[in-house]
Design a protein around this motif. Structure first.
Motif, PDB file in Angstrom:
ATOM      1  N   SER A 102      -1.279  -5.439  -4.200  1.00 22.85           N
ATOM      2  CA  SER A 102      -1.737  -4.428  -3.684  1.00 22.85           C
ATOM      3  C   SER A 102      -2.124  -3.930  -5.301  1.00 22.85           C
ATOM      4  O   SER A 102      -3.282  -2.829  -5.463  1.00 22.85           O
ATOM      5  CB  SER A 102      -1.054  -3.156  -3.545  1.00 22.85           C
ATOM      6  N   ASN A 206       0.861   2.191  -0.136  1.00 21.40           N
ATOM      7  CA  ASN A 206       1.687   2.378   0.576  1.00 21.40           C
ATOM      8  C   ASN A 206       3.023   1.228   1.107  1.00 21.40           C
ATOM      9  O   ASN A 206       3.410  -0.021   1.552  1.00 21.40           O
ATOM     10  CB  ASN A 206       1.394   1.841   2.371  1.00 21.40           C
ATOM     11  N   ALA A 207       3.369   0.830  -1.119  1.00 20.98           N
ATOM     12  CA  ALA A 207       4.060  -0.211  -0.700  1.00 20.98           C
ATOM     13  C   ALA A 207       5.486  -0.196  -0.538  1.00 20.98           C
ATOM     14  O   ALA A 207       5.764  -1.971  -0.225  1.00 20.98           O
ATOM     15  CB  ALA A 207       3.369  -1.061  -2.056  1.00 20.98           C
ATOM     16  N   SER A 209       6.434   1.058   2.451  1.00 20.62           N
ATOM     17  CA  SER A 209       6.735   1.599   4.346  1.00 20.62           C
ATOM     18  C   SER A 209       7.497   0.662   4.385  1.00 20.62           C
ATOM     19  O   SER A 209       8.297   1.843   5.696  1.00 20.62           O
ATOM     20  CB  SER A 209       5.026   1.429   4.534  1.00 20.62           C
ATOM     21  N   SER A 220       1.597   5.317   8.366  1.00 21.10           N
ATOM     22  CA  SER A 220       0.977   4.913   7.777  1.00 21.10           C
ATOM     23  C   SER A 220      -0.679   6.371   7.395  1.00 21.10           C
ATOM     24  O   SER A 220      -0.113   6.856   8.166  1.00 21.10           O
ATOM     25  CB  SER A 220      -0.121   3.720   8.260  1.00 21.10           C
ATOM     26  N   GLU A 233      -5.549   3.233   2.114  1.00 19.90           N
ATOM     27  CA  GLU A 233      -4.494   2.016   2.238  1.00 19.90           C
ATOM     28  C   GLU A 233      -3.857   0.846   1.595  1.00 19.90           C
ATOM     29  O   GLU A 233      -4.713  -0.233   1.774  1.00 19.90           O
ATOM     30  CB  GLU A 233      -3.643   2.299   3.251  1.00 19.90           C
ATOM     31  N   HIS A 235      -1.382  -2.348   1.082  1.00 18.06           N
ATOM     32  CA  HIS A 235       0.219  -2.555   0.862  1.00 18.06           C
ATOM     33  C   HIS A 235       0.350  -4.014   0.483  1.00 18.06           C
ATOM     34  O   HIS A 235      -0.759  -4.445  -0.071  1.00 18.06           O
ATOM     35  CB  HIS A 235      -0.070  -3.302   2.256  1.00 18.06           C
ATOM     36  N   GLY A 249      -1.526  -9.315  -1.371  1.00 21.57           N
ATOM     37  CA  GLY A 249      -1.397  -7.495  -0.404  1.00 21.57           C
ATOM     38  C   GLY A 249      -2.498  -7.640   0.357  1.00 21.57           C
ATOM     39  O   GLY A 249      -2.857  -8.565   0.333  1.00 21.57           O
TER      40      GLY A 249
END
Length: 391
Positions: A102, A206-207, A209, A220, A233, A235, A249
């Protein structure tokens, strides 16, 4: 030799750039080093991902360029996971983009949108890719300190009007690195509204989450009404699946934002290797069975670290999420000086808060990357340094 560009010279040193050499020297001298500095867990990735990688590597077709399209199956699995995990429906071909981790997507986003004079709003302390991407794309960062009195949130109503008018990107990261703070849905709704009002992009990192505890389920940004109009977003497989070195990612969200990032990346790289994308498919498919057990390990480590730190005299909260503990230092103590002494005198490597921005001064970050016993040993050594420092 040409002079370095002004924008390059304005970048701060990257955090921990000299620490690997110091650790190597200490270990060569027989020092028992406890490394809690980098968010790079000592745990194995899912066996299914390893097997998928092994199998994919034996197929010559997976050695060819993936380009940005990549493995359609990976895109489709991301789409299924976004739906099952968050209830978010996206088009795998238009609203999903595989990334080489990401970080590179976060870094490249400003290159599509910033003109000279444009601004980004950046949390401080924060992931250095926000700052690096902004500066190297020619933009101007507006740095906002994350403070305990604001629950480590960016106070959006305090952003000056002239900054808001020039802002093209607002970076948010919750659960947060390094503070381990979480954001309520009400706050996220305010952020979406702020971006809609100021015609800004909400870049939501949002790594973390999936690394959450005690029943907390981080959302999210696309669970917030209206977010798909303004947000992208990010991830990562890195932390959730212990795959930091695999570099995989994705970005997901507004089709125009994803399309712009895709175009930037066509000039920067040729995509995530097919072999890694096959492993990504297997990792995502193992989520329901494998991730909860991995998170349980981090929760045991969190509990042990917080208990030991409190016993050692540090006033630390119990994080709801992430693989970090954000530790306040005694008033007036320099985080960089204290962390360097801790490494040299006690053999414990931490991240000084100031290395991620001036707003992190007064704190250090512990990464839950060792066993419970090693975390307890580290806390005891930290207490020893406090005692010898006379603070």
């Amino acid at each position: 030799m040409p002079q370095l560009a002004a924008r390059f010279r304005s970048l701060p040193p990257y955090p921990l750039s000299d620490v690997p050499a110091i650790k190597r020297d200490l270990k060569a001298r027989g020092v028992d080093v406890i490394d809690l500095g980098t968010g790079d867990a000592d745990l194995p990735p899912p066996p299914a991902a390893v097997e998928a990688l092994r199998g994919a590597a034996q197929d010559p077709s997976n050695s060819r360029y993936p380009f940005q399209l990549g493995l359609v199956e990976f895109r489709e699995e991301i789409t299924r996971w976004m739906g099952s995990r968050f209830g978010v429906e996206v088009d795998p071909m238009k609203q999903v983009l595989p990334l080489i981790g990401s970080k590179e997507g976060i870094f490249h986003l400003p290159f599509a949108f910033l003109e000279p004079g444009d601004m980004t709003v950046i949390p401080d302390p924060g992931y250095q890719a926000y700052l690096g991407g902004t500066v190297l794309a020619g933009g101007t960062p507006h740095i906002v300190p994350l403070r305990p009195e604001n629950d480590f949130l960016i106070p959006l109503d305090e952003i000056p009007g002239d900054v808001a008018r020039r802002t093209k990107i607002l970076y948010l990261n919750y659960p947060n690195n390094p503070t381990a703070a979480s954001a309520s849905r009400e706050y996220l709704a305010d952020a979406v509204a702020w971006c809609r009002r100021h015609d800004a992009i909400l870049a939501y990192d949002n790594a973390y989450s999936e690394i959450a505890f005690d029943g907390y389920r981080p959302p999210s940004i696309f669970e917030i009404p209206g977010a798909m109009d303004v947000a992208i977003e990010f991830h990562s497989l890195s932390k959730t699946y212990n795959m930091t070195g695999w570099r995989a990612g994705w970005a997901v969200g507004n089709a125009d934002l994803v399309g712009a990032l895709t175009r930037v990346k066509t000039f920067a790289d040729t995509g995530v290797p097919f072999t890694i994308q096959h492993a990504g498919v297997a990792a995502l498919r193992s989520h329901a069975d494998w991730v909860p057990r991995n998170v349980e390990t981090f929760q045991r480590r969190r509990d042990a670290a917080v208990e030991a730190l409190r016993d050692a005299g540090f006033d630390v909260p119990l994080p709801q999420a992430t693989m970090y503990v954000w530790v306040p230092l005694p008033e007036g103590v320099s985080s960089e000086e204290w962390s360097r002494r801790l490494l040299l005198e006690q053999g414990v490597a931490l991240l000084p808060g100031k290395s991620l921005g001036a707003g992190g001064e007064g704190f250090v970050r512990i990464a839950l990357t060792c066993t419970e016993d090693r975390l307890r040993q580290a806390a005891a050594r930290m207490a020893g340094l406090v005692a010898t420092a006379g603070v």
